[in-house]
Every structure is written in structure tokens, then in C-alpha cells.
Enzyme design. Sequence first.
Site, PDB file in Angstrom:
ATOM      1  N   SER A 152       0.845  -1.190   0.000  1.00 30.48           N
ATOM      2  CA  SER A 152       0.000   0.000   0.000  1.00 30.48           C
ATOM      3  C   SER A 152       0.878   1.237   0.000  1.00 30.48           C
ATOM      4  O   SER A 152       2.024   1.210   0.491  1.00 30.48           O
ATOM      5  CB  SER A 152      -0.902   0.025   1.234  1.00 30.48           C
ATOM      6  OG  SER A 152      -1.546   1.279   1.376  1.00 30.48           O
ATOM      7  N   TYR A 165      -2.255  -1.199  10.512  1.00 32.56           N
ATOM      8  CA  TYR A 165      -2.351  -1.542   9.097  1.00 32.56           C
ATOM      9  C   TYR A 165      -1.117  -1.031   8.338  1.00 32.56           C
ATOM     10  O   TYR A 165      -0.521  -1.751   7.537  1.00 32.56           O
ATOM     11  CB  TYR A 165      -3.623  -0.930   8.512  1.00 32.56           C
ATOM     12  CG  TYR A 165      -3.806  -1.088   7.018  1.00 32.56           C
ATOM     13  CD1 TYR A 165      -4.329  -2.264   6.484  1.00 32.56           C
ATOM     14  CD2 TYR A 165      -3.479  -0.051   6.141  1.00 32.56           C
ATOM     15  CE1 TYR A 165      -4.518  -2.404   5.115  1.00 32.56           C
ATOM     16  CE2 TYR A 165      -3.669  -0.186   4.774  1.00 32.56           C
ATOM     17  CZ  TYR A 165      -4.187  -1.361   4.265  1.00 32.56           C
ATOM     18  OH  TYR A 165      -4.371  -1.494   2.912  1.00 32.56           O
TER      19      TYR A 165
END
Length: 261
Positions: A152, A165
Amino acid sequence: MARVGWVIQGKVALVTSGDSGIGRAVCHCFALKGATVAFTYVKSHEEKDAQDTLQMLKEAKTEDAKDPIAVPADLGFDENCKRVVEEVVNAYGRIDILVNNAAEQHKAASIEEIDEQRLERVFRTNVFSYFFMTRHSLKHMKEGSSIINTASVVAYKGNPKLLDYTATKGAIVSFTRGLALQLVGRGIRVNGVAPGPIWTPLIPASFDEEETQKFGSEVPMKRAGQPIEVAPCYVFLANNADSSYITGQVIHPNGGVIVNG
């Protein structure tokens, strides 16, 4: 008959969390390009999505590809990952392309809100599953196979509201680099894709209405991307004819965000 340029024709692809979002788009692109596709999903939570994706893949698959399968599993545990791999190999005989894509995220205003149980849960889904799925899949992968990990943009620029995360995505980048070096001698390439803001079911589930409305507006393109704008990156990295000299790298479909590293 194989189509010219369809270099994943006849390949077997396994995509984790392939029932929706980026995973579904990747499965669909793989099927359109001639691959046989298997994907995982979370039972009960994602049953309808999985059935819808299966139908989509059956309609997209080429004549010489085998029917797609969907395997329910909580991938945070080694024995479950082993079972998934065994089921796919029993169905198709091998794995040529592994896409580690499983992820979960939860907002937290402060690190004090992230307790041990939550931290372990997020790392199990986002990091442990990548190790477990890869370890078991490698027994059935040969020279020319490809492993693609979903990272990401937050691994590079951080996100204060998604701290755990963000940490997992940083781990995935490092995992990708280290694994690529480990497997290069076996002729197996390992790469990553680090999407920016993409419209997936995670977004409305993770953010409030105001944040959801603004989602993606901060990137140079001033919008969030769609999963289908990300999926071709995976097809490219799976194609030995297109990306044979690329391993240990990360592609950044992120709307123009400049990242270092």
C-alpha cells in the site's frame, strides 16, 4: 488455442481475498487473459461476494481454462493456508501465480487504542498469511512462477489513523524484497503492488461518511482509483514475457503520489 501475447494462458493463479475489491478485479483480469483462477474468501462474511465473483469468472474464462474455485478460509493460521493450497493443487495440479492480497484495517486515533489482541489479528491477516501461503505454495511452484504481494502507499507515506495496518504494509514491502532475493536462484520472481486510494469495501467499512466522501481527493489526480485500474499491474508482473527482468520491486498505481524507496 493460445492467443498471441496471452502469456498467462494455461497458468494456474491463486488469489487470496479474491471475492471483492482489488482481489476480484485481479481474478477477473487473470481469467480474461486465459488463466485458471482460484481465490479465497472469509466464510459467512463474504459468501455472496464469493458466489458473484465465481459467476463472473466462469463467464470470463477461456475455453481451455478450468472452472474457477472459491475456498473459504481464515488465512491468519498456518493450517488453514496449508488446506487452501492443498485444495487448489488437488484441483489443478500446481500453482504458477500466487497473489497475496488478504488484508484488514481498523481506525484508531491513538496507539493506546490498539491492544495486543487487535494487533495480532491484523498482523495475522496482513502478514502471517503472506508467509504461510507462500511457504505452502512454493512446494508446487516451478521455475517461471510469480509471487505478487499487495502492499500500500501507506507503507511509504504513513497513515496516523491506520497505524497497525500501515505497519503491516511496511512489513510486506520488506518481505517482498527479502523473498525475491531468496527465490531468485529458483527462477521464481517476487514483486509487489502498492495501491493508493482505491474504492474497495474496506473504505466505507473503515471510515465515516465525511472521510469516505473525501477519499482520494488528496492525490494529484484528485480522485480515488477503481480496482480495475490496479489489476493490470498484477497481470504485468505475472507475465514472464513482460516482466522477466523484474523482481523485488513494487509498482505504484496511486494517482500520482511520488514515493521514495
